[in-house]
Design a protein around this motif. Structure first.
Motif, PDB file in Angstrom:
ATOM      1  N   ARG A 126       0.762  -1.178   0.349  1.00  0.00           N
ATOM      2  CA  ARG A 126       0.417   0.065   0.292  1.00  0.00           C
ATOM      3  C   ARG A 126       0.810   1.017  -0.089  1.00  0.00           C
ATOM      4  N   ALA A 128       1.997   2.145  -7.202  1.00  0.00           N
ATOM      5  CA  ALA A 128       1.660   1.540  -6.861  1.00  0.00           C
ATOM      6  C   ALA A 128       1.679   1.051  -8.254  1.00  0.00           C
ATOM      7  N   ALA A 174      -0.666  -3.836  -5.481  1.00  0.00           N
ATOM      8  CA  ALA A 174      -0.317  -2.714  -5.060  1.00  0.00           C
ATOM      9  C   ALA A 174      -1.485  -1.566  -5.041  1.00  0.00           C
ATOM     10  N   ASP A 175      -1.633  -0.454  -4.574  1.00  0.00           N
ATOM     11  CA  ASP A 175      -2.720  -0.100  -4.385  1.00  0.00           C
ATOM     12  C   ASP A 175      -1.928   1.672  -3.502  1.00  0.00           C
ATOM     13  N   SER A 176      -2.570   2.543  -3.853  1.00  0.00           N
ATOM     14  CA  SER A 176      -2.326   3.468  -2.785  1.00  0.00           C
ATOM     15  C   SER A 176      -3.085   4.677  -2.720  1.00  0.00           C
TER      16      SER A 176
END
Length: 197
Positions: free
Chosen positions: A33, A76, A86-88
């Motif tokens: 994250r 990300a 992966a994310d933001s």
């Protein structure tokens, strides 16, 4: 599944931390994250000495939020890999508190931050987000000073905290690099008292 929180503010030091996250061979199922924190406008722009109009504050704040979101999203995309999602997220508030709070709420396995490398005077006057995260975090914090881990020193003084650290890295060899040295530390008075007992 492990959750890694990578904190970025768009600085060169945060970029080093991002490259380190990208260079680690995370186990399949790891989630990264990417978090960036934008302080509230009144903390950034309003002071009794600098007259700033409300319109200017809102415009500057909106621009800063847009830059922060674009930076986090870019990282990300870069950090997503086979077996790694992966994310933001963009948070508001004081950076160290927001980062540590997010990691706590989401039961993160590790927080990765950059080091600003401030000198003693600047650090005392300005503070450090990495120091603040270390003080507040309920999980391990990795302060990146280079984009790769080549050698690791694991310090063990026989305390319960050291036992937790040794156990943590034992279960996560991907964090250790090519060379690992375990260092046991004892104070001189302890050694002398044992010699004369």
């Amino acid at each position: 599944m492990a959750l890694i929180v990578y904190a970025t503010d768009g600085s060169a030091a945060a970029g080093v931390a991002g490259r380190l996250v990208g260079n680690i061979s995370w186990p399949a199922g790891t989630s990264v994250r990417v978090v960036t924190v934008v302080p509230f406008a009144h903390e950034l722009f309003v002071s009794p000495w600098v007259p700033v109009s409300q319109g200017d504050v809102q415009q500057a704040e909106a621009a800063q939020l847009d830059r922060a979101a674009a930076n986090a999203m870019s990282w990300a995309h870069e950090l997503a890999a086979p077996g790694v999602t992966a994310d933001s997220v963009v948070l508001r508030g004081r950076p160290a508190e927001a980062i540590a709070g997010l990691a706590y709420r989401e039961a993160a396995d590790l927080i990765v931050v950059g080091s600003r490398g401030l000198g003693a005077v600047e650090g005392a006057l300005l503070g450090s987000v990495s120091d603040g995260v270390i003080d507040r975090a309920m999980c391990p914090v990795l302060v990146a000073r280079s984009p790769v881990v080549t050698r690791t020193v694991v310090a063990d003084d026989g305390s319960p905290g050291a036992a937790l650290a040794v156990d943590y890295v034992r279960k996560r060899p991907h964090l250790l690099g090519n060379s690992v040295r375990v260092l046991s530390v004892f104070t001189i008075p302890e050694l002398w008292s044992e010699a004369f007992d």
